[in-house]
Design a protein around this motif. Sequence first.
Motif, PDB file in Angstrom:
ATOM      1  N   ILE A   1     -76.365  -7.122 -18.468  1.00 33.48           N
ATOM      2  CA  ILE A   1     -75.603  -7.093 -18.651  1.00 33.48           C
ATOM      3  C   ILE A   1     -74.801  -7.415 -16.575  1.00 33.48           C
ATOM      4  CG2 ILE A   1     -76.263  -4.874 -18.736  1.00 33.48           C
ATOM      5  CD1 ILE A   1     -77.369  -3.780 -15.980  1.00 33.48           C
ATOM      6  N   PHE A   2     -75.585  -8.190 -16.599  1.00 28.99           N
ATOM      7  CA  PHE A   2     -75.289  -8.782 -15.056  1.00 28.99           C
ATOM      8  C   PHE A   2     -73.972  -9.717 -15.289  1.00 28.99           C
ATOM      9  CE2 PHE A   2     -79.785  -7.688 -13.465  1.00 28.99           C
ATOM     10  CZ  PHE A   2     -79.493  -6.700 -12.802  1.00 28.99           C
ATOM     11  N   LEU A   3     -74.008 -10.632 -16.160  1.00 29.67           N
ATOM     12  CA  LEU A   3     -73.232 -11.398 -16.271  1.00 29.67           C
ATOM     13  C   LEU A   3     -71.885 -10.846 -17.063  1.00 29.67           C
ATOM     14  CD1 LEU A   3     -74.986 -14.714 -18.691  1.00 29.67           C
ATOM     15  CD2 LEU A   3     -74.083 -14.207 -16.035  1.00 29.67           C
ATOM     16  N   ILE A   4     -72.459  -9.642 -18.082  1.00 31.96           N
ATOM     17  CA  ILE A   4     -70.620  -8.753 -18.488  1.00 31.96           C
ATOM     18  C   ILE A   4     -70.193  -8.423 -17.066  1.00 31.96           C
ATOM     19  CG2 ILE A   4     -69.904  -6.834 -19.598  1.00 31.96           C
ATOM     20  CD1 ILE A   4     -73.056  -7.197 -21.006  1.00 31.96           C
ATOM     21  N   LEU A   5     -71.124  -8.076 -16.204  1.00 32.15           N
ATOM     22  CA  LEU A   5     -70.161  -7.527 -14.864  1.00 32.15           C
ATOM     23  C   LEU A   5     -69.674  -8.542 -13.678  1.00 32.15           C
ATOM     24  CD1 LEU A   5     -73.090  -5.066 -13.634  1.00 32.15           C
ATOM     25  CD2 LEU A   5     -70.711  -4.558 -14.646  1.00 32.15           C
ATOM     26  N   GLU A   6     -70.316  -9.252 -14.271  1.00 29.49           N
ATOM     27  CA  GLU A   6     -69.666  -9.966 -13.124  1.00 29.49           C
ATOM     28  C   GLU A   6     -68.614 -11.091 -13.150  1.00 29.49           C
ATOM     29  OE1 GLU A   6     -72.875 -12.933 -11.398  1.00 29.49           O
ATOM     30  OE2 GLU A   6     -74.165 -11.192 -10.819  1.00 29.49           O
TER      31      GLU A   6
END
Length: 365
Positions: free
Chosen positions: A70-75
């Motif tokens: 989810i951090f890749l999606i957010l960033e």
Amino acid sequence: MPMNEKIHFTQIAVIVYLIQSGIILFALPRLVAEAFGTNGWLGIFGLSGIVLVNIYLIHLVYKKGNGRSIFLILEQNLPKFLLYPLYLYLIVTLGLLGILVAKNYSLLIQLTMFVDVNPNLLLFYFVIVSIFFVSKGIYNMGKIAIVFFFFTIWTIFLLLIVAPEFSFTRLTPFLFQNPLDPMKSGLESYTAFLGFEIVLFLFPYVQKDGNFGKAIVIGHLFTTFIYAAVCFIAMGFFSLEQLRNILYPTQVILKHMETPLIERIENLVFGVFLLKIMVTVVFYHWAALEVTKQIFPKTKELKLIIGLFMGTFLVALIPTIQREVNELFSMVVTPYVFFAFFFPILLLFLLWVEGKRARREKDIA
């Protein structure tokens, strides 16, 4: 964690169940009686249905994001000035939810078993063990959760001991009559199911075998069964008014249990519940750690773990009685309930925007 090791179906289901079914089980029959009135145990299934919608949204995020963190999606889709406040909120909220559950448990242990023991000392020991637990990494945490499951699951069969005291006449033929506070107590009852959202942080660590969503659902449905069974027994054990006037009905039921081998079963159950509480504490702090690593990627993980636990431990020292702990917990958990529901929707929106942008760039090329 070795790169070839992943969390499998059974571990995910067990993790979801253990995080969800925590100390609130002791108060849950009273909460559903206040929220839904007569035969309020059936309200558990309505709350469970809402959670299933939330789980479906999480599964969609996993599927449409191809298992990406989810951090890749957010960033990849949000500017940093929006990311860091979101990360800070997650770190504080996840850490406090975990530590306040532990503080509540420590106070209950003092109340029911060791009156002269300092609950903050118990909490400190809790933190030390939790630091060791989290430092072992997510795969080993999953294996330990399986062991804890087998150490605790037998407690559900204790309900059979009080079956002779159960009376269908106490249930009454009426459904959801005379609720006291549907909104407040209903929301508190819903918080009993929190914990499933932690799987959002597990995306990069799970086996890509197509069973991720099924595992979450099975873990959640098992929790639903446990909750419904306990509340059903409680509503046939007490009258509705009695149930509403007992702070921890499940504890009172345990006190009525007697066996030839064990006189005070409630003390044994409280001790066993330590393992469930431990899983809740460590997985919430692990999730907070995952977020913290996004802000401090170059800092050693052990330093982040110790700093995170010490920070939440100092906050947990502030409330000294159960009422204060519950008030602080309510301040943290109420907005988090809505965040947990809408966060997957935000992630789905970002994935939709990302897909639309990728298609536009492909057309231009």
